[in-house]
Write a protein that holds these residues in place. Sequence first.
Motif, PDB file in Angstrom:
ATOM      1  N   HIS A 170       3.295  -8.009   2.045  1.00 48.31           N
ATOM      2  CA  HIS A 170       3.187  -8.559   0.277  1.00 48.31           C
ATOM      3  C   HIS A 170       1.676  -8.332   0.586  1.00 48.31           C
ATOM      4  O   HIS A 170       0.773  -9.230   0.953  1.00 48.31           O
ATOM      5  CB  HIS A 170       3.587  -9.807   0.318  1.00 48.31           C
ATOM      6  CG  HIS A 170       3.675  -9.821  -1.436  1.00 48.31           C
ATOM      7  ND1 HIS A 170       2.354 -10.434  -1.283  1.00 48.31           N
ATOM      8  CD2 HIS A 170       4.307  -9.433  -2.441  1.00 48.31           C
ATOM      9  CE1 HIS A 170       2.534 -10.248  -3.379  1.00 48.31           C
ATOM     10  NE2 HIS A 170       4.051  -9.911  -3.586  1.00 48.31           N
ATOM     11  N   CYS A 171       1.160  -7.277  -0.769  1.00 50.90           N
ATOM     12  CA  CYS A 171      -0.697  -7.397  -0.888  1.00 50.90           C
ATOM     13  C   CYS A 171      -0.499  -8.255  -1.914  1.00 50.90           C
ATOM     14  O   CYS A 171      -0.277  -7.692  -3.195  1.00 50.90           O
ATOM     15  CB  CYS A 171      -0.568  -6.635  -1.400  1.00 50.90           C
ATOM     16  SG  CYS A 171      -2.034  -6.015  -1.813  1.00 50.90           S
ATOM     17  N   ASP A 172      -1.703  -8.965  -1.680  1.00 47.84           N
ATOM     18  CA  ASP A 172      -1.341 -10.007  -2.635  1.00 47.84           C
ATOM     19  C   ASP A 172      -2.993  -9.688  -3.816  1.00 47.84           C
ATOM     20  O   ASP A 172      -2.494 -10.133  -5.121  1.00 47.84           O
ATOM     21  CB  ASP A 172      -2.452 -11.546  -2.331  1.00 47.84           C
ATOM     22  CG  ASP A 172      -1.385 -12.411  -2.076  1.00 47.84           C
ATOM     23  OD1 ASP A 172      -0.467 -12.415  -1.817  1.00 47.84           O
ATOM     24  OD2 ASP A 172      -2.085 -13.593  -0.670  1.00 47.84           O
ATOM     25  N   GLY A 173      -2.973  -9.109  -3.783  1.00 49.42           N
ATOM     26  CA  GLY A 173      -3.970  -7.786  -4.848  1.00 49.42           C
ATOM     27  C   GLY A 173      -3.299  -7.125  -5.632  1.00 49.42           C
ATOM     28  O   GLY A 173      -2.735  -6.878  -6.604  1.00 49.42           O
ATOM     29  N   CYS A 174      -1.854  -5.852  -4.767  1.00 56.66           N
ATOM     30  CA  CYS A 174      -1.000  -5.825  -5.673  1.00 56.66           C
ATOM     31  C   CYS A 174      -0.149  -6.310  -6.439  1.00 56.66           C
ATOM     32  O   CYS A 174       1.088  -6.089  -7.140  1.00 56.66           O
ATOM     33  CB  CYS A 174      -0.752  -3.953  -5.023  1.00 56.66           C
ATOM     34  SG  CYS A 174      -1.812  -2.944  -4.323  1.00 56.66           S
ATOM     35  N   ASN A 175       0.583  -7.674  -4.765  1.00 60.50           N
ATOM     36  CA  ASN A 175       1.338  -8.487  -5.867  1.00 60.50           C
ATOM     37  C   ASN A 175       2.654  -7.100  -5.093  1.00 60.50           C
ATOM     38  O   ASN A 175       3.884  -7.529  -6.036  1.00 60.50           O
ATOM     39  CB  ASN A 175       1.297  -8.839  -7.226  1.00 60.50           C
ATOM     40  CG  ASN A 175       2.267  -9.872  -7.311  1.00 60.50           C
ATOM     41  OD1 ASN A 175       2.838 -10.366  -6.613  1.00 60.50           O
ATOM     42  ND2 ASN A 175       2.417 -10.357  -8.401  1.00 60.50           N
ATOM     43  N   LEU A 201      -3.917  -8.739   2.031  1.00 62.53           N
ATOM     44  CA  LEU A 201      -4.445  -7.281   0.659  1.00 62.53           C
ATOM     45  C   LEU A 201      -4.103  -5.983   1.603  1.00 62.53           C
ATOM     46  O   LEU A 201      -4.392  -5.510   3.374  1.00 62.53           O
ATOM     47  CB  LEU A 201      -5.580  -7.756   0.932  1.00 62.53           C
ATOM     48  CG  LEU A 201      -6.225  -8.289  -0.067  1.00 62.53           C
ATOM     49  CD1 LEU A 201      -7.607  -8.682  -0.246  1.00 62.53           C
ATOM     50  CD2 LEU A 201      -4.954  -8.884  -1.826  1.00 62.53           C
ATOM     51  N   CYS A 202      -3.748  -5.480   0.772  1.00 61.80           N
ATOM     52  CA  CYS A 202      -4.139  -3.164   1.501  1.00 61.80           C
ATOM     53  C   CYS A 202      -5.778  -3.624   2.044  1.00 61.80           C
ATOM     54  O   CYS A 202      -6.210  -3.852   0.648  1.00 61.80           O
ATOM     55  CB  CYS A 202      -2.843  -2.530   0.145  1.00 61.80           C
ATOM     56  SG  CYS A 202      -3.482  -2.489  -0.826  1.00 61.80           S
ATOM     57  N   PHE A 203      -5.573  -2.030   2.316  1.00 62.90           N
ATOM     58  CA  PHE A 203      -7.405  -1.374   2.546  1.00 62.90           C
ATOM     59  C   PHE A 203      -7.684  -1.018   1.147  1.00 62.90           C
ATOM     60  O   PHE A 203      -8.892  -1.552   0.279  1.00 62.90           O
ATOM     61  CB  PHE A 203      -7.165  -0.366   2.842  1.00 62.90           C
ATOM     62  CG  PHE A 203      -8.478  -0.486   3.842  1.00 62.90           C
ATOM     63  CD1 PHE A 203      -9.524   0.490   2.932  1.00 62.90           C
ATOM     64  CD2 PHE A 203      -8.336  -0.067   5.030  1.00 62.90           C
ATOM     65  CE1 PHE A 203     -10.463  -0.115   4.369  1.00 62.90           C
ATOM     66  CE2 PHE A 203      -9.250  -0.391   6.172  1.00 62.90           C
ATOM     67  CZ  PHE A 203     -10.509  -0.220   5.709  1.00 62.90           C
ATOM     68  N   HIS A 204      -6.652  -0.790  -0.301  1.00 60.02           N
ATOM     69  CA  HIS A 204      -7.085  -0.390  -1.448  1.00 60.02           C
ATOM     70  C   HIS A 204      -7.570  -1.658  -1.857  1.00 60.02           C
ATOM     71  O   HIS A 204      -8.751  -1.421  -2.815  1.00 60.02           O
ATOM     72  CB  HIS A 204      -6.238   0.325  -2.116  1.00 60.02           C
ATOM     73  CG  HIS A 204      -6.187   1.016  -3.529  1.00 60.02           C
ATOM     74  ND1 HIS A 204      -7.720   1.641  -3.206  1.00 60.02           N
ATOM     75  CD2 HIS A 204      -6.349   0.630  -5.261  1.00 60.02           C
ATOM     76  CE1 HIS A 204      -7.814   1.885  -4.595  1.00 60.02           C
ATOM     77  NE2 HIS A 204      -7.151   1.286  -5.438  1.00 60.02           N
ATOM     78  N   CYS A 205      -7.516  -2.643  -1.995  1.00 58.70           N
ATOM     79  CA  CYS A 205      -7.437  -3.863  -2.431  1.00 58.70           C
ATOM     80  C   CYS A 205      -8.721  -4.739  -2.603  1.00 58.70           C
ATOM     81  O   CYS A 205      -8.714  -5.624  -3.168  1.00 58.70           O
ATOM     82  CB  CYS A 205      -6.049  -5.006  -2.496  1.00 58.70           C
ATOM     83  SG  CYS A 205      -4.787  -4.492  -3.937  1.00 58.70           S
ATOM     84  N   TYR A 206      -8.574  -4.019  -0.541  1.00 58.97           N
ATOM     85  CA  TYR A 206      -9.291  -4.695   0.452  1.00 58.97           C
ATOM     86  C   TYR A 206     -11.002  -4.917  -0.262  1.00 58.97           C
ATOM     87  O   TYR A 206     -12.025  -5.303  -0.861  1.00 58.97           O
ATOM     88  CB  TYR A 206      -9.485  -4.875   1.843  1.00 58.97           C
ATOM     89  CG  TYR A 206     -10.180  -5.416   2.929  1.00 58.97           C
ATOM     90  CD1 TYR A 206     -10.782  -6.985   1.758  1.00 58.97           C
ATOM     91  CD2 TYR A 206     -11.585  -4.726   2.739  1.00 58.97           C
ATOM     92  CE1 TYR A 206     -11.911  -6.927   3.146  1.00 58.97           C
ATOM     93  CE2 TYR A 206     -12.668  -5.149   3.963  1.00 58.97           C
ATOM     94  CZ  TYR A 206     -12.988  -6.672   3.342  1.00 58.97           C
ATOM     95  OH  TYR A 206     -13.759  -7.102   4.026  1.00 58.97           O
TER      96      TYR A 206
HETATM   97 ZN   LIG Z   1      -2.637  -4.220  -2.448  1.00 56.88          ZN
END
Ligand SMILES: [Zn+2]
Length: 242
Positions: A170-175, A201-206
């Motif tokens: 689960h990406c906390d950025g994308c939720n 976090l996924c790479f994009h959100c990081y």
């Molecule tokens: Zn993300």
Amino acid sequence: MSSTLRWFVGVPKTNSASLFARSFSLYHACQYDKGRYAKWRLKHPEAYRRKLDYGIAYRNTLREENPELYDQQTAARYRAYYKKMRQDPDAWRKRIDQTIPHIERWRQDPDNRARIHAARDRFREARMEDERYKFYVRLKNWCYKYSWVREQLPWKSYQPVLYDNKVEHHCDGCNWTRLGGKKLWWKKIETSPAADSCSWLCFHCYVPKTNWAEALPQGYEDLGTTTIKEIIKRRDSLGHGG
Ligand SMILES: [Zn+2]
């Protein structure tokens, strides 16, 4: 199925040819009443097949004649589709589990692989002026290639973790849980092992939208536009092993 079909035959507005105009009206015709459309499909399999072939032919023609527009429309359709599917996680889970084997098979075909590569090249070319994107690609390559980058550099809040196979977190950025998974993830660095919050976090959100070089480890932030050679030099001068 009906959402997939709409995605498939969801051709764009155009008034340049009757072919396109007809596809567009079909697209609207199948939007308004799912139940009725499902019944129609069962009752008229041949007409349904023709309709599908029509959509496929349109997409293939567009891909040949206007690849940029094809990419734009594909991206827009994906966005709309994901937005809708996010509202129903169970349906999404089911859909992904059904789709992955088909996608994997589709990717084995050399023609399809060539299409994937061509689309990727167009995507990259369109972002050649985007410094954040270039940084994103560099950082990703470093994280994939060098275990010392992942494990020995002083990452600040999150650390890269590379898996052998795709893993769902689960990406906390994308939720949002990226179903089908990713090989490379960013795990929150905890102050103690007991405090592990399993935050990812996924790479994009990081990578931040601005000040993206802040994504680099402590003491490396000025090396956002350099090569791995400069990172190695810095690593050695700071004594971060390797
Ligand atoms: Zn993300």
